[in-house]
Design an enzyme around this catalytic site. Structure first.
Site, mmCIF file in Angstrom:
data_model
loop_
_atom_site.group_PDB
_atom_site.id
_atom_site.type_symbol
_atom_site.label_atom_id
_atom_site.label_comp_id
_atom_site.label_asym_id
_atom_site.label_seq_id
_atom_site.Cartn_x
_atom_site.Cartn_y
_atom_site.Cartn_z
ATOM 1 N N GLY A 1 -6.890 12.144 45.413
ATOM 2 C CA GLY A 1 -6.064 11.451 46.399
ATOM 3 C C GLY A 1 -6.538 11.676 47.828
ATOM 4 N N GLU B 1 -9.223 9.171 48.322
ATOM 5 C CA GLU B 1 -8.530 7.873 48.324
ATOM 6 C C GLU B 1 -7.843 7.633 49.669
ATOM 7 O OE1 GLU B 1 -6.550 9.102 44.608
ATOM 8 O OE2 GLU B 1 -7.094 7.128 43.843
ATOM 9 N N ALA C 1 -3.821 14.607 44.992
ATOM 10 C CA ALA C 1 -2.389 14.582 44.723
ATOM 11 C C ALA C 1 -2.023 15.953 44.153
ATOM 12 C CB ALA C 1 -2.072 13.477 43.729
#
Ligand code: CAA
Length: 258
Positions: free
Chosen positions: A109, A112, A64
């Protein structure tokens, strides 16, 4: 469509490319919106049989966007996590298989995101990890949950507590990656795999995905009920008739997706 997400569709295979290489494809508002838009569009497109998701440049996704997250209040952080989780769920729930072509860094992220895909093929250049503890935070886009489901709780805790960045080979040993390829063979291999899947009965593939996704977090009996129901539904399709008739007639099946 976001300027940072490109997508194309050829012969039933969608290719979604995250294209913000100057920031190692870090997930900011624009990329997240583009990702959502691309998967919604591919979900509406009846000819899609499989999707490949990859990153431009030397990263798959380096996480992110830290610069965008730095000033968030707890309330905003919760909303940010929920937004990312909703978009990643959309990918996980996409009716057709999604293959992550992990071309480089898959951190935070990024890992993920790869874990929300059904199959992960990594380049030898890939590096993976959940380094959030180095930033004073925890994964927010599903890392604590999906990593533990993929590698088991203890190995997940090891990676989460240490923030260790692992090689593609180690990721393969842990079951995070299905295969590791030479960097220049990554996309060709993913296309080959997508084309192989695209030749199977589409509804059957889709029902397999659904049964695994829905059933494996439930008690075995409930998962088996889901399986029996979806198995029954395939017997209402033309592709079941064709697939079994083709076997009996010793010829290749021609599936139509109904
Ligand atoms: N967010 C924002 N920008 C990022 C970024 C990120 N996650 N990762 C890299 N970038 C930017 C860098 O700031 C740099 O930009 P500038 O040129 O403007 O400075 C550019 O991308 C290139 O990065 P580096 O110069 O750092 O490249 P490198 O090859 O030296 O290092 C790296 C690569 C090891 C991946 C390093 O960039 C790095 O550690 N990135 C952060 C990884 C990380 O911690 N990810 C987890 C984020 S938190 C998260 O994802 C939470 C969640 O679950 C929702």
């Amino acid at each position: 469509m976001s300027e940072h997400v490109r997508f194309e569709l050829e012969a039933g295979v969608g290719l979604v490319t995250l294209d913000r290489p100057e920031a190692l494809n870090a997930l900011n508002d624009g990329i997240l919106a583009g990702l959502e838009e691309a998967f919604l569009a591919l979900g509406r497109e009846p000819s899609v049989r499989a999707v490949i998701l990859t990153g431009a440049g030397k990263a798959f996704v380096a996480g992110a966007d830290i610069k965008a997250m730095a000033g968030l209040s707890p309330l905003e952080a919760r909303a940010f996590a929920q937004r990312g989780q909703r978009i990643f769920n959309l990918i996980e729930d996409h009716p057709h298989p999604v293959i992550a072509a992990v071309n480089g860094f898959a951190l935070g992220g990024g890992l993920e995101l790869a874990m929300a895909c059904d199959i992960r093929i990594a380049s030898e250049a890939a590096k993976a990890g959940q380094p959030e503890v180095n930033l004073g935070v925890i994964p927010g886009f599903g890392g604590t949950q999906r990593l533990a489901r993929i590698v088991g709780r203890s190995r997940a805790k090891y990676l989460l507590f240490t923030g260790e960045v692992i090689s593609a080979q180690r990721g393969l040993e842990l079951g995070i990656f299905n295969e590791v390829t030479a960097p220049d063979l990554l996309l060709p291999r993913c296309r080959e795999l997508a084309a192989l899947i695209a030749r199977k009965a589409p509804l059957a593939v889709s029902h397999c995905k659904h049964a695994v996704n829905e059933g494996t977090d439930l008690p075995l009996g409930d998962g088996l009920s889901i399986e029996a129901e979806l198995f029954a539904q395939t017997f209402a399709t033309a592709d079941q008739k064709e697939g079994m008739q083709a076997f009996i007639e010793k010829r290749p099946a021609q599936f139509i997706g109904r």
